[in-house]
Each structure stands twice: as C-alpha cells, then as structure tokens.
Design an enzyme around this catalytic site. Structure first.
Site, PDB file in Angstrom:
ATOM      1  N   GLY A 226       0.826  -1.210   0.000  1.00  0.00           N
ATOM      2  CA  GLY A 226       0.000   0.000   0.000  1.00  0.00           C
ATOM      3  C   GLY A 226       0.851   1.247   0.000  1.00  0.00           C
ATOM      4  O   GLY A 226       2.084   1.193  -0.125  1.00  0.00           O
ATOM      5  N   PHE A 227       0.189   2.362   0.176  1.00  0.00           N
ATOM      6  CA  PHE A 227       0.855   3.656   0.098  1.00  0.00           C
ATOM      7  C   PHE A 227       1.923   3.801   1.197  1.00  0.00           C
ATOM      8  O   PHE A 227       3.128   3.892   0.905  1.00  0.00           O
ATOM      9  CB  PHE A 227      -0.232   4.733   0.177  1.00  0.00           C
ATOM     10  CG  PHE A 227       0.251   6.106   0.500  1.00  0.00           C
ATOM     11  CD1 PHE A 227       1.281   6.682  -0.217  1.00  0.00           C
ATOM     12  CD2 PHE A 227      -0.350   6.828   1.529  1.00  0.00           C
ATOM     13  CE1 PHE A 227       1.717   7.968   0.082  1.00  0.00           C
ATOM     14  CE2 PHE A 227       0.071   8.108   1.830  1.00  0.00           C
ATOM     15  CZ  PHE A 227       1.112   8.672   1.116  1.00  0.00           C
ATOM     16  N   ILE A 228       1.525   3.749   2.447  1.00  0.00           N
ATOM     17  CA  ILE A 228       2.518   3.909   3.527  1.00  0.00           C
ATOM     18  C   ILE A 228       3.394   2.661   3.614  1.00  0.00           C
ATOM     19  O   ILE A 228       4.617   2.738   3.772  1.00  0.00           O
ATOM     20  CB  ILE A 228       1.828   4.192   4.888  1.00  0.00           C
ATOM     21  CG1 ILE A 228       1.023   5.496   4.821  1.00  0.00           C
ATOM     22  CG2 ILE A 228       2.864   4.261   6.017  1.00  0.00           C
ATOM     23  CD1 ILE A 228       0.295   5.880   6.106  1.00  0.00           C
TER      24      ILE A 228
ATOM     25  N   GLY B 230      -3.843  -1.576  -2.201  1.00  0.00           N
ATOM     26  CA  GLY B 230      -2.421  -1.535  -2.541  1.00  0.00           C
ATOM     27  C   GLY B 230      -2.230  -2.079  -3.951  1.00  0.00           C
ATOM     28  O   GLY B 230      -3.183  -2.521  -4.585  1.00  0.00           O
TER      29      GLY B 230
ATOM     30  N   LEU C  32      -0.410  -2.529   8.899  1.00  0.00           N
ATOM     31  CA  LEU C  32      -0.997  -1.397   8.164  1.00  0.00           C
ATOM     32  C   LEU C  32      -2.210  -1.812   7.343  1.00  0.00           C
ATOM     33  O   LEU C  32      -2.947  -0.946   6.864  1.00  0.00           O
ATOM     34  CB  LEU C  32       0.054  -0.804   7.209  1.00  0.00           C
ATOM     35  CG  LEU C  32       1.255  -0.111   7.853  1.00  0.00           C
ATOM     36  CD1 LEU C  32       2.418  -0.066   6.868  1.00  0.00           C
ATOM     37  CD2 LEU C  32       0.899   1.295   8.302  1.00  0.00           C
TER      38      LEU C  32
ATOM     39  N   THR D 272     -13.021  -5.992   7.907  1.00  0.00           N
ATOM     40  CA  THR D 272     -11.594  -6.053   7.566  1.00  0.00           C
ATOM     41  C   THR D 272     -10.756  -5.480   8.696  1.00  0.00           C
ATOM     42  O   THR D 272      -9.780  -6.095   9.139  1.00  0.00           O
ATOM     43  CB  THR D 272     -11.311  -5.238   6.281  1.00  0.00           C
ATOM     44  OG1 THR D 272     -12.121  -5.744   5.253  1.00  0.00           O
ATOM     45  CG2 THR D 272      -9.848  -5.327   5.879  1.00  0.00           C
TER      46      THR D 272
ATOM     47  N   TYR E 248     -15.579   3.664  10.434  1.00  0.00           N
ATOM     48  CA  TYR E 248     -14.125   3.545  10.247  1.00  0.00           C
ATOM     49  C   TYR E 248     -13.410   3.941  11.534  1.00  0.00           C
ATOM     50  O   TYR E 248     -12.571   3.196  12.044  1.00  0.00           O
ATOM     51  CB  TYR E 248     -13.696   4.455   9.089  1.00  0.00           C
ATOM     52  CG  TYR E 248     -12.207   4.506   8.855  1.00  0.00           C
ATOM     53  CD1 TYR E 248     -11.475   3.339   8.656  1.00  0.00           C
ATOM     54  CD2 TYR E 248     -11.538   5.723   8.826  1.00  0.00           C
ATOM     55  CE1 TYR E 248     -10.111   3.390   8.440  1.00  0.00           C
ATOM     56  CE2 TYR E 248     -10.173   5.779   8.597  1.00  0.00           C
ATOM     57  CZ  TYR E 248      -9.472   4.614   8.405  1.00  0.00           C
ATOM     58  OH  TYR E 248      -8.121   4.671   8.196  1.00  0.00           O
TER      59      TYR E 248
ATOM     60  N   LYS F  49     -11.229   1.431  13.980  1.00  0.00           N
ATOM     61  CA  LYS F  49      -9.816   1.653  14.314  1.00  0.00           C
ATOM     62  C   LYS F  49      -9.646   1.882  15.824  1.00  0.00           C
ATOM     63  O   LYS F  49      -8.634   1.487  16.400  1.00  0.00           O
ATOM     64  CB  LYS F  49      -9.236   2.827  13.520  1.00  0.00           C
ATOM     65  CG  LYS F  49      -9.146   2.602  12.022  1.00  0.00           C
ATOM     66  CD  LYS F  49      -8.470   1.301  11.610  1.00  0.00           C
ATOM     67  CE  LYS F  49      -6.965   1.300  11.756  1.00  0.00           C
ATOM     68  NZ  LYS F  49      -6.342   0.051  11.239  1.00  0.00           N
TER      69      LYS F  49
END
Ligand code: UDP
Length: 325
Positions: A10-12, A36, A76, A95, A149, A153
C-alpha cells in the site's frame, strides 16, 4: 531484524518496506492488493531480504505462519479512504477488526512486538484542537457510515492494548494524520492527489463543503521515519502516538496552493457534501495533532513542508504522464 508488514504494497506500507530494506532489515509483505498494488513494490521484488505474499490479513493461518517467520510486525493492512468507507461499511468494519485480531493473536504466541496503524479519524468531530492522545473521542451516530471507520480503528487500539496488558504483547499504536506523498491514489477520495490531478488536467478543483474545514498534511517519508523510531523504542510500548504535521490549512488554502504550485488555470469550485458523498455526510471541521508526545519519546519533528509535499505529488503524477509529460 525481520519485519512483517501487512499492507506492505500500500501507500505507507511500500515506503516503509523500502526504508526497512535500505537499513538492512528483512521484510515480509502481506497484501491482498485491494487498495495496494504490486506496482508500489515491484522495484523491491528480487532485492535481498524482500519477500511478498499476496493474501489477506483476514487469513488467520497465513498470518500466523508469517508471524512465526519474523521478529516483529507493522500492521498497516486496513480498509482506508473516506469514499471506500462510506460505500462499503461492512467490508470496512470486518476487515479492520478481523485483521487486527489475527495479527495480535499471532503475535501473542511469542510476544512479537507489533506497531498497529490507526488514524486521526478516531478523534471524530471534536472541535477542540489540537488533538492529544489522551483526549476523549467524539464519534457521530452509528447510522452514519463514516464513523464506522473511526470506531473500527478505535477498537483495533483497544484490542492492541488489551493484548498488551493481558498477554504481554509489546504494542505501539500510531494515529496517522492526513499522510500524503507519491503512490497515494485519488481514487479513494484523498484530497491532495485529487486536487493535483484536477489541476494538471485543467479540470475544476473540487472543494467539498465551504472549504473552511482544516487539515494538516504530513509527508509519507516523515510518517515512516516516526513509525520506525516508535517501533524501535521501548518507552513507546503500550502507548498511542499522533503522527503527522501540525501545520493547519483550510481546504480552500490547499486548493489555492495546488493551483500555484502546478501553475494551473483550473477553476476552484465548491461541491456540496451531499453531492460528493452521500446524504447526511458529516465532515470534521478541524483536525490538528498535538505532536508533543511523539517528540518527547522519539525526538521527531516533521521535516517536509506542504509546498514540498505538493511538489512531490506533482512530480510523480507528471512522471506518469498526467496532464502531459
Ligand atoms: N475534499 C475536498 N475535495 C476532494 C476530496 C476531499 O474538498 O476532492 C475534502 C474532504 O471533504 C475533507 C478534506 O478534503 O474535508 C480531506 O479529505 P480526505 O478524504 O483527503 O481526508 P480526510 O481528512 O477526510 O480523511
């Protein structure tokens, strides 16, 4: 050190994997390529110490097997991006909670250290800025998808601290604030790649709402540096940290800045939230991190200016041919 990076394509995750390899660590990436992409890590395939598995962090046996082969993990893998979250809330909740549970369960067998990625979204719509890690969370009602979301988290964080207290897993939670840089895609609604793409194509720059809402944008390389310092810190264990920049800008200012840095003649237009997302969408008016705790524990301060961040995104998109070479 051998490090499992879930969401490593993915991005990070791809930037983090790159940095780990560069400093001589071994990296095992687990990614289902949902948000990703292999393109993000293609340049690492074949490098010494790099392995990748295309699979889901919801696959408990796979996570357990990979965890057994490493010394620590950075978790992540998650459903991210406001657009995705609003459109697929079931997927988001399942997820985010299921994957974190698998990672922590697997880590608990041999008490492997885990850095769990969380988000500034958990602060919700509190208007009392800056947000400090011990502040109360102000989530909206359960009938509004967006907050699922934040809640998923926040539950990840609670789960991480529960595993820490009850089972002795060394966990650190990181709340990433708006993180930007190359490889972030606008497809899931992130504002900077969206604005830069629109500016380069000469299309209208779409500011949602009145544009007076604020955010602080941090560079992905800074987020990676802060995360690696936290992963290596014993003092950080059992704690949560804000990671990002504390330079606050309105979305209107961001749109102007993107126009200026790209030299674009795009018009800046206002789009009502109901049109951009769904009826009844709730946005946060302001979001600014208190970075004192991060600085105290790691000595880290963000180094990249917003101008530099935008320039990096512009350079990447131009190199991909957006708006002509
Ligand atoms: N936004 C916008 N235009 C876009 C995309 C986003 O005005 O094309 C706004 C969005 O409503 C929010 C801010 O920019 O107020 C940041 O949005 P993003 O989705 O990047 O991150 P968020 O902070 O909402 O998680």
């Amino acid at each position: 050190m051998r490090v499992l990076v879930t969401g490593g394509a993915g991005f990070i995750g791809s930037h983090l994997s790159e940095r780990l390899l560069a400093r001589g660590d071994e990296v095992v990436v687990l990614d289902d390529l949902s948000t990703g992409s292999m393109e993000n890590v293609q340049h690492l395939v074949g490098a010494d110490g790099f392995r990748h598995h295309i699979g889901s962090a919801l696959d408990e046996p796979l996570v357990a097997e990979l965890m057994d082969s490493v010394d620590c993990a950075v978790h992540l893998a998650a459903a991210v991006g406001v657009r995705l979250i609003v459109e697929r809330p079931t997927h988001t909740i399942e997820t985010n909670v299921g994957a974190t549970e698998n990672v922590l369960k697997a880590a608990s067998k041999q008490r492997r250290p885990v850095l769990v990625a969380s988000t500034s979204e958990v602060y919700g719509k509190s208007a009392s800025v800056p947000f400090a890690e011990d502040d109360d969370l102000h989530l909206g009602p359960t009938t509004r998808s967006r907050w699922s979301y934040a809640c998923s988290k926040a539950l990840d964080e609670w789960l991480a601290f529960a595993y820490h207290r009850e089972k002795g897993v060394p966990v650190v939670c990181v709340r990433f604030f708006n993180t930007v840089g190359p490889r972030q895609v606008g497809r899931y609604g992130m504002v900077v790649p969206n604005f830069v793409t629109q500016a380069l194509l000469g299309k209208p720059i779409t500011v949602y709402g009145d544009g007076e809402q604020t955010r602080c944008f941090g560079h992905v390389q800074d987020a990676v540096e802060a995360s690696l310092r936290l992963l290596g810190s014993e003092v950080a264990v059992g704690h949560v940290f804000n990671v990002g920049s504390d330079r606050e800008v309105t979305i209107n200012q961001l749109a102007e800045l993107v126009k200026e840095r790209t030299g674009s003649s795009s018009e800046i237009v206002r789009v009502p939230y109901e049109q951009a997302y769904a009826e009844g969408f709730e946005d946060m008016p302001r979001r600014v991190p208190d970075l004192a705790k991060l600085e105290r524990v790691t000595g880290f301060r963000p180094r990249t200016s917003l101008e530099q961040i935008i320039d990096d995104v512009v350079a990447e998109l131009r190199s991909k041919g957006v708006g002509g070479a």
